[in-house]
Design a protein around this motif. Structure first.
Motif, PDB file in Angstrom:
ATOM      1  N   LEU A 390     -33.224  13.570  -3.645  1.00  0.00           N
ATOM      2  CA  LEU A 390     -34.186  12.762  -3.254  1.00  0.00           C
ATOM      3  C   LEU A 390     -34.430  12.750  -1.840  1.00  0.00           C
ATOM      4  O   LEU A 390     -35.055  11.912  -1.584  1.00  0.00           O
ATOM      5  CB  LEU A 390     -33.723  11.153  -3.599  1.00  0.00           C
ATOM      6  N   TYR A 391     -33.337  13.087  -1.010  1.00  0.00           N
ATOM      7  CA  TYR A 391     -33.518  13.106   0.351  1.00  0.00           C
ATOM      8  C   TYR A 391     -34.770  13.940   0.805  1.00  0.00           C
ATOM      9  O   TYR A 391     -35.335  14.010   1.954  1.00  0.00           O
ATOM     10  CB  TYR A 391     -32.267  13.777   1.074  1.00  0.00           C
ATOM     11  N   ALA A 392     -35.131  14.864  -0.045  1.00  0.00           N
ATOM     12  CA  ALA A 392     -36.352  16.045   0.152  1.00  0.00           C
ATOM     13  C   ALA A 392     -37.693  15.040  -0.184  1.00  0.00           C
ATOM     14  O   ALA A 392     -38.672  15.879   0.170  1.00  0.00           O
ATOM     15  CB  ALA A 392     -36.126  17.038  -0.580  1.00  0.00           C
ATOM     16  N   SER A 393     -37.458  13.713  -0.684  1.00  0.00           N
ATOM     17  CA  SER A 393     -38.697  13.092  -1.193  1.00  0.00           C
ATOM     18  C   SER A 393     -39.686  12.851  -0.005  1.00  0.00           C
ATOM     19  O   SER A 393     -39.108  12.370   1.021  1.00  0.00           O
ATOM     20  CB  SER A 393     -38.290  11.869  -2.060  1.00  0.00           C
ATOM     21  N   PRO A 394     -40.924  12.975  -0.214  1.00  0.00           N
ATOM     22  CA  PRO A 394     -41.998  12.580   0.911  1.00  0.00           C
ATOM     23  C   PRO A 394     -42.229  11.181   0.779  1.00  0.00           C
ATOM     24  O   PRO A 394     -42.635  10.649   1.942  1.00  0.00           O
ATOM     25  CB  PRO A 394     -43.193  13.457   0.573  1.00  0.00           C
ATOM     26  N   ASP A 395     -41.709  10.256  -0.246  1.00  0.00           N
ATOM     27  CA  ASP A 395     -42.048   8.894  -0.201  1.00  0.00           C
ATOM     28  C   ASP A 395     -41.073   8.206   0.629  1.00  0.00           C
ATOM     29  O   ASP A 395     -39.799   8.247   0.406  1.00  0.00           O
ATOM     30  CB  ASP A 395     -41.736   8.441  -1.589  1.00  0.00           C
ATOM     31  N   ARG A 396     -41.733   7.584   1.464  1.00  0.00           N
ATOM     32  CA  ARG A 396     -40.800   6.850   2.650  1.00  0.00           C
ATOM     33  C   ARG A 396     -40.182   5.599   1.722  1.00  0.00           C
ATOM     34  O   ARG A 396     -38.966   5.302   2.439  1.00  0.00           O
ATOM     35  CB  ARG A 396     -41.854   5.887   3.590  1.00  0.00           C
ATOM     36  N   GLY A 397     -40.900   5.037   0.807  1.00  0.00           N
ATOM     37  CA  GLY A 397     -39.988   3.884   0.273  1.00  0.00           C
ATOM     38  C   GLY A 397     -38.582   4.485  -0.388  1.00  0.00           C
ATOM     39  O   GLY A 397     -37.458   3.815  -0.219  1.00  0.00           O
ATOM     40  N   THR A 398     -38.575   5.637  -0.890  1.00  0.00           N
ATOM     41  CA  THR A 398     -37.426   5.981  -1.648  1.00  0.00           C
ATOM     42  C   THR A 398     -36.398   6.571  -0.470  1.00  0.00           C
ATOM     43  O   THR A 398     -35.130   6.253  -0.558  1.00  0.00           O
ATOM     44  CB  THR A 398     -37.666   7.535  -2.311  1.00  0.00           C
ATOM     45  N   ARG A 399     -36.828   7.156   0.650  1.00  0.00           N
ATOM     46  CA  ARG A 399     -35.960   7.561   1.607  1.00  0.00           C
ATOM     47  C   ARG A 399     -35.523   6.329   2.414  1.00  0.00           C
ATOM     48  O   ARG A 399     -34.059   6.320   2.739  1.00  0.00           O
ATOM     49  CB  ARG A 399     -36.711   8.579   2.593  1.00  0.00           C
ATOM     50  N   LEU A 400     -36.021   5.255   2.614  1.00  0.00           N
ATOM     51  CA  LEU A 400     -35.550   3.931   3.250  1.00  0.00           C
ATOM     52  C   LEU A 400     -34.472   3.684   2.220  1.00  0.00           C
ATOM     53  O   LEU A 400     -33.636   3.118   2.733  1.00  0.00           O
ATOM     54  CB  LEU A 400     -36.688   3.043   3.511  1.00  0.00           C
ATOM     55  N   ALA A 401     -34.970   3.285   1.078  1.00  0.00           N
ATOM     56  CA  ALA A 401     -33.642   2.899   0.088  1.00  0.00           C
ATOM     57  C   ALA A 401     -32.388   3.671  -0.041  1.00  0.00           C
ATOM     58  O   ALA A 401     -31.458   3.008  -0.091  1.00  0.00           O
ATOM     59  CB  ALA A 401     -34.333   2.956  -1.377  1.00  0.00           C
ATOM     60  N   LEU A 402     -32.702   5.216   0.229  1.00  0.00           N
ATOM     61  CA  LEU A 402     -31.433   5.981   0.182  1.00  0.00           C
ATOM     62  C   LEU A 402     -30.725   5.754   1.381  1.00  0.00           C
ATOM     63  O   LEU A 402     -29.356   5.496   1.590  1.00  0.00           O
ATOM     64  CB  LEU A 402     -31.910   7.395   0.386  1.00  0.00           C
ATOM     65  N   LEU A 403     -31.382   5.197   2.541  1.00  0.00           N
ATOM     66  CA  LEU A 403     -30.546   5.191   4.059  1.00  0.00           C
ATOM     67  C   LEU A 403     -29.974   3.597   3.649  1.00  0.00           C
ATOM     68  O   LEU A 403     -28.948   3.632   4.319  1.00  0.00           O
ATOM     69  CB  LEU A 403     -31.533   5.460   4.917  1.00  0.00           C
TER      70      LEU A 403
END
Length: 605
Positions: A390-403
């Motif tokens: 999911l770190y390769a996801s272009p979706d900012r919501g997903t990337r922010l949740a990961l971090l």
């Protein structure tokens, strides 16, 4: 157990030697609880090419009493090869010789073993699980009876298996047949199944198995489904009286533990008249109906059925439906079977994360919460491998949740994964146009820093951090300074000398007051990173101007820092070797003598 396992391994070795075949599996332990329950022996196995767990069904015509049912084993292999359905046992490979048949499937265990385990569960929890399982069997039968125009012919507890995800899978395809097939085995060999008479329908008891050719393919399976319902809810009771002539309908007194809502359709499944009997498809429709009156909706209102349906249609649901499902999962997950959470719910939620969207920030915390119940040996395959992708996801919501939730799984990541799969995508966050992503990226670094290689830590990362010290957002500049201060002790010697003082000095000149304070505190946190000469010639000279900063908060912190560094210098100076004073030669006659006044110290002292 070891003896039985040896027998199975010996049979495989013999098969390989005689036929020259390369088998796609390795046999493990024999599942002895399944012995004498069908024409098959069941083994836990491993797939030879990747070591993944599988189940292996073995039929050996050389065993006592098996030669006459070889046709049933070959029929099962032939049918499983061609039938694909989510609720049917997943076929992976098969091997067939003149006397031996092996079927490799997904790893499963017999339903009978699971029923024993669930007997001690709380009544409502057990009922929910049983109804959910019967729903899956009904879906499979409706598929076989209608689109496939076939009769399963062998519906019973021993033909149902539990997958790794806890879902019920229909197997036992030994006599699966269609009336259109001239070589169909059900109508000629159905009676050869173990205990076939006990599971056969009234019309078969009266006219033999061939009579099924004259009826709807569903009639025999419908009657057997009714017997299955009785068997799973009342495993310690004998079969209902309706199985014996004159096949009276079940009475209320014979209901035992069958739920009230199921009893009416249960009786209709056991109707002795095949033309008036409820089919599995009709049973399924009644169970899924919400407005069909009493005795309906038992599937639609089952929480496990609802969860599976919601997960299957998650991407198509409205935001309201998604929110409702996520809330249900959060509130009820503790009562779900562990395997259901690990191998059914979590993979579906992670898959939904790949599409991003407004629900992503709510899904990831739920995934991590449920992940706590996953066995340690399964955590990587069930959770981590998907999060990393999911770190390769272009979706900012997903990337922010990961971090933002990195602290909950960072300790389970290894250096190779971080360096090769996470860092290439993580670094893009430093240049994101959205400030909250840049800040979350900076904050995440400290959790991963111990898994960075030397090149990333001492080169690539520091270049990004130098850029972040000039970020338009004051909080990002401040957090970057704090991060560098925390990374300081782990940096290489030359990197420390080249980077730390300029970085913190830059922070001391920042217009944001808390950035300046952070610069002073970073100097103090890295006090052991400087040698004495650096303290005296670089650190203190580059921070003295902070003692007259216009902000009292900065001035106070500056004097604390100065006190710390000066004390460090004093300690060093006290340890220095005293150098002796070399006196000059005797003065010439015309040079006056120095006479110390009272209280003056002799320089020779």
């Amino acid at each position: 157990m070891d003896y039985l396992r040896t027998l199975g391994s010996a049979a495989v070795s013999s098969l390989v030697q005689k036929s020259g075949l390369t088998l796609p599996f390795s046999l493990g332990a024999r599942v002895t609880s399944f012995d004498n329950h069908s024409i098959w022996n069941l083994y836990d196995g491993t797939k030879r090419d990747d070591g993944s767990p599988v189940s292996v069904f073995e039929f050996d015509a050389g065993s006592p009493g098996k030669r006459n049912v070889l046709g049933l084993a070959k029929n099962a292999l032939r049918k499983l090869r061609t039938i694909r359905h989510p609720d049917v046992l997943k076929f992976m490979d098969g091997v067939e010789t003149d006397s031996t048949v092996y079927i490799m499937t997904e790893r499963v265990r017999p339903l009978s073993a699971a029923l024993s385990e669930w007997s001690s569960k709380e009544a409502q929890e057990r009922e929910d699980w049983l109804i959910w399982g019967l729903h899956r069997v009904s879906v499979a039968l409706a598929f076989l009876n209608d689109p496939c125009s076939s009769s399963h012919g062998n519906v019973r507890v021993d033909s149902v298996f539990i997958s790794a995800s806890g879902e019920w899978k229909l197997g036992g395809f030994d006599v699966l047949s269609t009336p259109k097939d001239e070589a169909a085995v059900l109508y000629t060999m159905g009676g050869l199944l173990p205990d076939s008479a006990a599971h056969s329908s009234p019309e078969v008891k009266k006219g033999g198995w061939s009579v099924l050719k004259e009826h709807n393919p569903a009639v025999a399976d419908a009657y057997a489904l009714g017997l299955l319902i009785h068997a799973v809810f009342n495993p310690t009771l004998p079969p209902p009286a309706t199985t014996h002539p004159p096949h009276p309908p079940p009475t209320a007194a014979s209901r035992a533990l069958i739920p009230n809502v199921l009893f009416s359709p249960f009786k209709r499944l056991l109707n002795p008249n095949p033309k008036a009997r409820l089919t599995p498809k009709d049973f399924l429709e009644i169970g899924m109906a919400q407005t069909a009156g009493e005795g309906s909706g038992f599937f639609a209102n089952n929480r496990l059925v609802k969860v599976c349906s919601g997960l299957d249609n998650f991407s198509l649901g409205s935001e309201g439906e998604k929110t409702t499902l996520l809330r249900t999962l959060k509130e009820s997950s503790s009562s779900f079977p562990t395997e259901f959470i690990s191998f059914r719910v979590l993979p579906s939620l992670v898959s939904a994360l790949q599409y991003g969207g407004a629900s992503a920030p709510a899904i990831l915390p739920l995934v991590l919460q449920m992940g706590k119940s996953v066995a340690p040996q399964d955590y990587s395959s069930v959770i981590l491998v998907h999060l990393v992708k999911l770190y390769a996801s272009p979706d900012r919501g997903t990337r922010l949740a990961l971090l933002e939730h990195l602290s909950e799984y960072a300790d389970k990541l290894d250096k190779k994964t971080v360096g090769e799969k996470i860092w290439p995508h993580l670094q893009t966050g430093f240049s994101d146009t959205v400030a909250i992503i840049r800040e979350a990226t900076v904050k995440s670094i400290i959790l991963l820093s111990d898994k960075f290689g030397d090149r990333i830590l001492n080169n690539d990362l520091l270049r990004f951090l130098a850029k972040m010290q000039g970020d338009p957002e004051a909080s990002i500049r401040t957090n970057t300074c704090i991060l560098i201060g925390r990374l300081g002790p782990s940096l290489g010697y030359n990197t420390k000398r080249k980077v730390l003082v300029p970085a913190f000095t830059r922070a001391l000149k920042d217009p944001f007051v808390h950035a300046r304070v952070a610069g002073l505190m970073a100097f103090m946190a890295t006090v052991d990173c400087y040698d004495v000469e650096e303290l005296a010639t670089k650190v203190i000279p580059n921070m003295t101007f902070a003692t007259i900063d216009k902000e009292k908060l900065v001035r106070d912190q500056a004097f604390k820092a100065m006190e710390l560094f000066v004390k460090k210098l004093e300690e060093h100076a006290a340890s220095m070797v005293r150098c002796p004073v070399i006196l000059a030669s005797a003065p010439s006659a015309n040079v006056g003598h120095y006479h110390p006044a009272a209280g003056d110290r002799d320089p020779r002292e």
